[in-house]
Enzyme design. Structure first.
Site, short mmCIF file in Angstrom:
data_model
loop_
_atom_site.label_atom_id
_atom_site.label_comp_id
_atom_site.label_asym_id
_atom_site.label_seq_id
_atom_site.Cartn_x
_atom_site.Cartn_y
_atom_site.Cartn_z
N ASP A 196 0.96 -1.31 -0.03
CA ASP A 196 -0.08 0.12 0.05
C ASP A 196 0.81 1.16 -0.04
OD1 ASP A 196 -2.45 1.37 -0.34
OD2 ASP A 196 -2.91 1.03 1.95
N LYS A 198 2.00 4.66 -1.00
CA LYS A 198 1.37 5.80 -1.56
C LYS A 198 1.78 6.97 -0.70
CE LYS A 198 -2.84 4.81 0.53
NZ LYS A 198 -4.79 4.69 0.15
N ASN A 201 0.59 7.37 2.91
CA ASN A 201 1.23 6.32 4.01
C ASN A 201 2.58 6.41 4.17
OD1 ASN A 201 -1.45 5.09 4.18
ND2 ASN A 201 -0.77 3.43 2.99
#
Length: 456
Positions: A196, A198, A201
């Site tokens: 995840d 991106k 984050n």
């Protein structure tokens, strides 16, 4: 359209685990006494007898609970609860600022996958310690809620700064990418895929260095040659092999790195559209358009990271991140200086104090910091699902017998921006409602906001 999904199609993982036990000591038959004389042993010279008491069993184990933290500000909200900025009011670390992530058990336990993700996130945060990964300091629970106490990352999300700037200079992108690469490399060495990556984050500390957060979509026990078939991630950053459900491994993180690099240098991910289906189609078959202003080295690295054929993708081989670190784009990078945090960050947050929340969305920080009572308290049998959740960081235990230290604590999450941005608008699906994902101020949520949605 960007969305977070997690659908376990079938359990096709081939988990290679070492069944050996490091705590087992082999001894010969002649060395083993099946009926030892305990009194003879304890009376022998050199053996110290110590009475068992609360003072010497689990000595220094500082338990914590909600009552040990003062709520200061709300810094994020999501489907399962809130993230608060808090101040510790007890113990040796009294006065230290942390981020407190609060999860409602009743919301999590409805879905077996959500329960598994929550437990995996807590376990990964305990197990993984790295300069560029957010630290878990405490974990505890009440009858209705789970609590994770994390570093307070006062610099906010990299997303915010990228949103403000529109695009980064290559030198700036190189700095952030180098720290991210080392964090991903460390996870991969532990057999963990992040899945995840991106800007939302990636958090910044007070000095401007990064730390990865939000480990709810991680997959553990992935070694070379092992694949998993979970359909998860944020659409625009998802690798083709996740979308085709053909099985994926660690190389999906390097595709996401290429997407992030493109996003940093151009203002948006490489494959975007106004709906999910078209975005997926572009990721699978669309042409990669590289602006002419990019340098040859950056263009080459992006191309090699965004190879649809996994075997051709840079970083897909056994050497993993080393292939990427050796690319000419990083020719001026001293990797020892990176891991030692010796490189000068391109951006240093302007902060008035250690509890400054100016880098987070005012939509959150202006709301009243109230940890509302849980609507439901789980039964004893249901609560067994969360057995073993409690945790105290080793550094906290060490500090019990040393001078109190001020932790430059940081935060887990998420304040989205309002107003105009030159970057494209994305979308995030959450709780069965379509919400704006980027650049338009509608809350994407916080560190616990990834409620999975199944699609037909």
């Amino acid at each position: 359209m960007a969305a977070v999904f997690d659908i376990e199609l079938h359990d096709a993982d081939t988990v290679n685990r070492d069944e050996s036990d490091d705590d087992v000591i082999e001894i010969g038959e002649e060395e083993y006494d099946a009926n030892p004389n305990v009194n003879e042993i304890t009376d022998s010279e050199g053996v110290e007898t110590v009475p068992i008491s609360e003072q010497n069993v689990n000595r220094g184990r500082e338990r914590a609970g909600p009552q040990d933290f003062e709520l200061c500000k709300v810094i994020g909200k999501g489907g399962y609860g809130k993230v608060f900025q808090v101040r510790k009011i007890t113990g040796n670390d009294s006065g230290t600022i942390f981020a407190m992530k609060v999860l409602r058990k009743a919301s999590i336990i409805r879905n077996q996958k959500d329960t598994a993700h929550t437990k995996a996130e807590r376990n990964i945060l305990e197990a993984v310690k790295h300069p560029f990964i957010v630290d878990l300091m405490y974990a505890f629970q009440t009858g209705g809620k789970l609590y994770l106490i994390l570093e307070y990352m006062c610099g906010g999300e990299l997303f915010r700064h990228l949103n403000d700037e529109g695009i980064f200079l290559e030198e700036t992108a190189c700095f952030y990418l180098s720290e991210i690469i080392l964090a991903l490399q460390h996870l991969h060495l532990q057999g963990i895929i992040y899945r995840d990556l991106k800007p939302e984050n990636i958090l910044l500390d007070a000095e401007g260095h990064i730390k990865l957060t939000d480990f709810g979509l991680c997959k553990e026990h992935i070694q070379d040659g092992t694949v998993t078939h979970t359909f998860c991630g944020t659409i625009e950053y998802m690798a083709p092999e996740i979308l085709t459900r053909s099985g994926h491994g660690k190389a999906v993180d390097w595709w996401s790195l290429g997407t992030l690099m493109y996003d940093m240098l151009t203002g948006s991910p490489p494959f975007t559209s106004d709906n999910r289906k078209k975005t997926i189609e572009k990721i699978l078959r669309g042409k990669l358009n590289l602006p002419q202003y990019l340098t040859p080295d950056s263009r080459d690295l992006i191309r090699k990271l965004l190879k649809r054929q996994v075997a051709q993708r840079l970083g897909s081989g056994p050497s993993d991140a080393e292939q990427i670190k050796n690319h000419l784009f990083f020719k001026h990078i001293n990797w020892n200086d990176v891991i030692s945090r010796k490189l000068e960050p391109p951006f240093r947050p302007t902060l008035a104090s250690e509890d400054d929340v100016s880098q987070f969305d005012k939509k959150f920080t202006t709301s009243a910091p109230i940890d509302s009572p849980a609507e439901y308290t789980l039964s004893e049998s249901a609560n067994r699902v969360f057995q073993g959740f409690t945790y105290v960081a080793p550094s906290i235990l060490e500090d019990m017998y040393s001078q109190p230290r001020v932790i430059n604590a940081r935060s887990p999450r998420r304040g989205n921006m309002r107003g105009f941005s030159p970057r494209t608008t994305h979308f995030h699906l959450h709780n069965n409602h379509v919400q704006n994902h980027r650049h338009n101020g509608v809350g994407h949520g916080n560190v616990e906001d990834t409620e999975m949605i199944e699609i037909g």
